[in-house]
Structures are given as C-alpha cells and as structure tokens.
Design a protein around this motif. Structure first.
Motif, PDB file in Angstrom:
ATOM      1  N   CYS A 190      -4.356   8.305   9.741  1.00 16.19           N
ATOM      2  CA  CYS A 190      -3.093   7.557   9.704  1.00 16.19           C
ATOM      3  C   CYS A 190      -1.892   8.504   9.784  1.00 16.19           C
ATOM      4  CB  CYS A 190      -3.029   6.746   8.408  1.00 16.19           C
ATOM      5  SG  CYS A 190      -1.485   5.872   8.209  1.00 16.19           S
ATOM      6  N   HIS A 242       0.617  -1.327  13.417  1.00 11.95           N
ATOM      7  CA  HIS A 242      -0.079  -0.360  12.570  1.00 11.95           C
ATOM      8  C   HIS A 242      -1.231  -1.045  11.824  1.00 11.95           C
ATOM      9  CE1 HIS A 242      -0.515   3.523  10.847  1.00 11.95           C
ATOM     10  NE2 HIS A 242      -0.425   3.069   9.620  1.00 11.95           N
ATOM     11  N   ILE A 287       1.073   8.039   8.815  1.00 15.65           N
ATOM     12  CA  ILE A 287       2.000   7.977   7.684  1.00 15.65           C
ATOM     13  C   ILE A 287       1.265   8.205   6.358  1.00 15.65           C
ATOM     14  CG2 ILE A 287       3.777   6.584   8.791  1.00 15.65           C
ATOM     15  CD1 ILE A 287       2.528   4.093   7.549  1.00 15.65           C
ATOM     16  N   ALA A 288       0.069   8.784   6.427  1.00 17.64           N
ATOM     17  CA  ALA A 288      -0.728   9.000   5.214  1.00 17.64           C
ATOM     18  C   ALA A 288       0.024   9.847   4.188  1.00 17.64           C
ATOM     19  CB  ALA A 288      -2.060   9.640   5.566  1.00 17.64           C
ATOM     20  N   CYS A 340       2.183   7.718   2.000  1.00 19.25           N
ATOM     21  CA  CYS A 340       1.587   6.480   1.495  1.00 19.25           C
ATOM     22  C   CYS A 340       0.938   6.699   0.132  1.00 19.25           C
ATOM     23  CB  CYS A 340       0.549   5.975   2.498  1.00 19.25           C
ATOM     24  SG  CYS A 340      -0.198   4.422   2.005  1.00 19.25           S
ATOM     25  N   VAL A 354      -5.730   0.376  -2.414  1.00 17.64           N
ATOM     26  CA  VAL A 354      -6.731   0.645  -1.370  1.00 17.64           C
ATOM     27  C   VAL A 354      -8.027   1.085  -2.060  1.00 17.64           C
ATOM     28  CG1 VAL A 354      -7.356   2.113   0.591  1.00 17.64           C
ATOM     29  CG2 VAL A 354      -5.003   1.298   0.331  1.00 17.64           C
ATOM     30  N   ARG A 367      -1.097   4.520  -1.084  1.00 17.85           N
ATOM     31  CA  ARG A 367      -2.396   3.834  -0.944  1.00 17.85           C
ATOM     32  C   ARG A 367      -2.671   2.937  -2.151  1.00 17.85           C
ATOM     33  NH1 ARG A 367      -6.604   8.267   0.449  1.00 17.85           N
ATOM     34  NH2 ARG A 367      -7.894   6.423   0.644  1.00 17.85           N
ATOM     35  N   PRO A 389      -9.089   0.612   5.607  1.00 20.80           N
ATOM     36  CA  PRO A 389      -8.099   1.199   6.526  1.00 20.80           C
ATOM     37  C   PRO A 389      -8.493   2.624   6.929  1.00 20.80           C
ATOM     38  CG  PRO A 389      -7.266   1.156   4.273  1.00 20.80           C
ATOM     39  CD  PRO A 389      -8.540   0.387   4.259  1.00 20.80           C
ATOM     40  N   LYS A 390      -8.027   3.045   8.113  1.00 22.39           N
ATOM     41  CA  LYS A 390      -8.389   4.387   8.609  1.00 22.39           C
ATOM     42  C   LYS A 390      -7.385   5.418   8.085  1.00 22.39           C
ATOM     43  CE  LYS A 390      -9.975   2.491  13.017  1.00 22.39           C
ATOM     44  NZ  LYS A 390      -9.575   2.412  14.427  1.00 22.39           N
ATOM     45  N   CYS A 391      -7.392   5.662   6.787  1.00 18.94           N
ATOM     46  CA  CYS A 391      -6.408   6.561   6.173  1.00 18.94           C
ATOM     47  C   CYS A 391      -6.534   7.987   6.707  1.00 18.94           C
ATOM     48  CB  CYS A 391      -6.558   6.554   4.663  1.00 18.94           C
ATOM     49  SG  CYS A 391      -6.305   4.922   3.935  1.00 18.94           S
ATOM     50  N   THR A 405      -4.651   0.675  12.590  1.00 22.31           N
ATOM     51  CA  THR A 405      -5.067   1.660  11.580  1.00 22.31           C
ATOM     52  C   THR A 405      -5.206   1.095  10.172  1.00 22.31           C
ATOM     53  OG1 THR A 405      -3.851   3.308  12.874  1.00 22.31           O
ATOM     54  CG2 THR A 405      -4.498   3.954  10.655  1.00 22.31           C
ATOM     55  N   CYS A 406      -4.168   0.434   9.702  1.00 24.92           N
ATOM     56  CA  CYS A 406      -4.157  -0.012   8.304  1.00 24.92           C
ATOM     57  C   CYS A 406      -4.761  -1.407   8.193  1.00 24.92           C
ATOM     58  CB  CYS A 406      -2.726   0.018   7.760  1.00 24.92           C
ATOM     59  SG  CYS A 406      -2.675  -0.153   5.970  1.00 24.92           S
ATOM     60  N   ARG A 463       0.831  -1.211   0.000  1.00 21.87           N
ATOM     61  CA  ARG A 463       0.000   0.000   0.000  1.00 21.87           C
ATOM     62  C   ARG A 463       0.865   1.260   0.000  1.00 21.87           C
ATOM     63  NH1 ARG A 463      -4.833  -1.546   4.309  1.00 21.87           N
ATOM     64  NH2 ARG A 463      -6.091  -2.718   2.810  1.00 21.87           N
TER      65      ARG A 463
HETATM   66  S1  SF4 Z   1      -2.659   5.902   4.526  1.00 26.43           S
HETATM   67 FE1  SF4 Z   1      -1.632   4.024   3.809  1.00 26.43          FE
HETATM   68  S2  SF4 Z   1      -0.654   3.126   5.633  1.00 26.43           S
HETATM   69 FE2  SF4 Z   1      -2.160   4.624   6.327  1.00 26.43          FE
HETATM   70  S3  SF4 Z   1      -4.032   3.438   6.721  1.00 26.43           S
HETATM   71 FE3  SF4 Z   1      -4.179   4.235   4.613  1.00 26.43          FE
HETATM   72  S4  SF4 Z   1      -3.320   2.627   3.316  1.00 26.43           S
HETATM   73 FE4  SF4 Z   1      -2.676   2.184   5.425  1.00 26.43          FE
END
Ligand code: SF4
Length: 339
Positions: free
Chosen positions: A324, A309, A326-327, A330, A335, A332, A319-321, A313-314, A274
């Motif tokens: 997050c 993680h 590290i959004a 990322c 996703v 994604r 996933p809870k983007c 979150t992920c 991702r």
């Molecule tokens: S931003 Fe990336 S690492 Fe974060 S929850 Fe979404 S897919 Fe996962």
C-alpha cells in the motif's frame, strides 16, 4: 510493543515562576503549555506516570509538571515515532504559540516539544496531525489515481440519474446503462414521459432495475413539477428526492455544482477509519468528522480516490497493506488479517 503512541499534555501554570530545569534556573511565563511526547513501549503507563502524585525527576518536562497542573491529556495511537516531531513542527508554525527551547526528545532534531500559549488552546492538537496526514494521503492517492469513478458527467441531471443507477451496481454495468438511458431521454421532462417498464428494460442488468426505474421516473417528475425541470443545488432539496441519500446528494453537489461536499460511501468510511482519521460507526458520522480532518480542497475528490484505493488495495477483508502506497501514514485501526 505494548500500546505505542504519542501524547500531548495540556498544562496550566497559574503564575510565572523560576523553575530549575536540567540544573539551570529558567523563567516560565504564566499561561498554558502543550507538551508532545511519545511512548513506544506503553502509552497508558507513561501517561499514568505523568499524572501520578509521586513526582519523579526523569525528563525535563517533569520540572514543569511539578508546578503546572495537567489539565488534559490527548492520545494518539501510532507505531511511528516521527509523528511526535511532525506534531511539534505543526505546533511551532501556529500563530500565538511560543516554543520553549530545550524540551525536544533526546533522539530528534526538533527545537522543542514544549509550547507556550497565553490563552487556553481551543483545539485538539492531534487534529493538526490528522490534517497533515490527510493532506499527504490525499496527494499520494491523487498521484496514483485520477478522476472520479462513477457519475463522470458534470451535467447535474445526468450526474444524479447515473448515481441512482450505480447504487449496488458495478461500474461496467452502470456506465453503459446510463448511456443507453440518456440516448432515450436527456431532460427531466423527457425522462418523466417514459414508462417505467421502458426505463427498466434500458438500464437492465443494473441491480434492482425495476425499483430504480420507478425512482428515476419519480425524480424526473418531481424536478419538472417542483424545481422548474432543474436539479436543485442544495443538500436539503436533493435528499428530499426519492431514492437520494446523503451519499448521492453530496456526490452530485461536488461533481455537478463544484460545491464542497464529502461523499462518504463504504470505501471512504472504511479507509478513513483504518487510517485513524476518524473513529466512527456510520457513514453520516464519518462525513461530519472528516470535515474537521480533511482540508476542504480534497472534499470532492476523496470519494473517487478512496473508491479506487478500496478496490485496488484496501479491500474490506485482508487489505494488501504490504504493497500500500499510504501504509506509512496508516494506523491500520481495526485491521485484522492483511497481506
Ligand atoms: S495500510 Fe491502511 S490504507 Fe493501506 S491497505 Fe492497509 S489498512 Fe488499507
């Protein structure tokens, strides 16, 4: 936005020559050039335009592409325009690289996005970016979470057996089961002497407890018979043990022997893909690809960090983007639905 991303052109200029750039004659040495650009409104269209035989004069780099052949195009899919400058600054820091001033993009503060190399560069420029990105993500996750999730013991035998118990079993079950078992038997010889039914009863309700009990007894017997009652400290001998795959072997190597090893489980595989660090189908491929992307100092810890993680979150689905940490780093990739 349509296929946004950044790209790198590898150009070769066979002979040094004077080239007119923005109304000024400039000298360009023979050799290879890497140019970093971005195309937030269509990466493929931009690349097609660079490759087109019809040489329009629109950007400064067009002056060079009239004379230098484009040998290779590297692509990196991203919504973040700042990645272009991050890559340029990474290239500027490499040895045997000379920045050619005046080729930055119009809205950035970089000195340049064009670099000269005497010899053909033998690296994928986006691996530099992925490494920087991986380093930053690993540090952010280290601040968020600390320590590994399972197999907390650094004692090799205990670490190995706890890993076996943990397969398809929750931490809340694994940890007490391991403690109960090690109260009964601490060494391979003591474990090998236990009947499988006793081991099974002790580690219940771990998933597949009867199967795992037989595996644990077999492992203990093999350690006594073939390894002097010790857990081997190399991958080949570890994966030769019953019920031990690369995931468990790498976790034991890193955790118990402090050897650089990447334990790729479902969380590491999913999140690495991702993030855009790797583009792989199976964990074994992810392990190999991560060796090029992730700095070695993070190999041992990455499993514990991504497991946490992934749980917090992920998640595999949705996933809870939006929350997050590290959004911003990322891509994604893959996703669909997210929160
Ligand atoms: S931003 Fe990336 S690492 Fe974060 S929850 Fe979404 S897919 Fe996962």
């Amino acid at each position: 936005m349509k296929d946004p991303g950044i790209y790198c052109l590898l150009l070769r200029l066979p002979k040094g020559r004077r080239i007119r750039v923005a109304g000024r004659e400039r000298d360009f040495a023979a050799g290879y050039y890497l140019y970093v650009g971005s195309a937030m409104n269509g990466l493929e269209a931009r690349i097609r335009r660079h490759l087109s035989a019809e040489k329009k004069q629109h950007w400064h780099i067009d002056s060079l592409t009239r004379h230098a052949a484009i040998r290779r195009v590297f692509r990196y899919s991203t919504h973040s325009r700042s990645m272009e400058c991050r890559l340029a600054s990474r290239l500027a820091k490499r040895s045997h690289t000379t920045g050619i001033p005046g080729f930055g993009s119009s809205d950035c503060r970089c000195r340049t996005h064009l670099f000269h190399f005497q010899a053909k560069p033998d690296f994928n420029p986006f691996d530099l970016l992925r490494r920087t990105n991986a380093e930053r993500v690993a540090r952010i996750l280290s601040d968020l979470y600390s320590g590994p999730r399972v197999c907390k013991s650094r004692e090799p035998f205990r670490s190995l057996i706890t890993c076996v118990i943990s397969l398809r079993t929750k931490d809340e079950v694994t940890d007490p089961a391991g403690k109960r078992l090690f109260r009964l038997a601490r060494t391979p010889a003591q474990m090998a002497a236990l009947p499988p039914s006793r081991i099974a009863k002790t580690i219940y309700p771990a998933g597949f407890y009867r199967e795992k009990a037989r595996t644990i007894k077999n492992i203990a017997g093999i350690l006594v018979a073939n390894h002097g009652g010790r857990v081997p400290d190399n991958l080949d001998d570890l994966v030769a043990l019953p019920g031990v795959g690369r995931k468990t072997a790498n976790l034991v190597l890193g955790r118990a022997f402090s050897k650089p090893a990447i334990c790729v489980d479902t969380h590491v595989h999913r999140i690495s893909n991702r993030l855009g660090w790797v583009a792989t189908d199976i964990p074994e491929e992810t392990e190999t690809a991560l060796r090029h992307v992730l700095p070695e100092e993070h190999w041992i810890a990455i499993n514990g960090l991504m497991v946490r993680h992934g749980q917090a979150t992920c998640h595999p689905t949705s996933p809870k983007c939006s929350e997050c940490a590290i959004a911003g780093d990322c891509l994604r990739d893959g996703v669909g639905r997210s929160r």
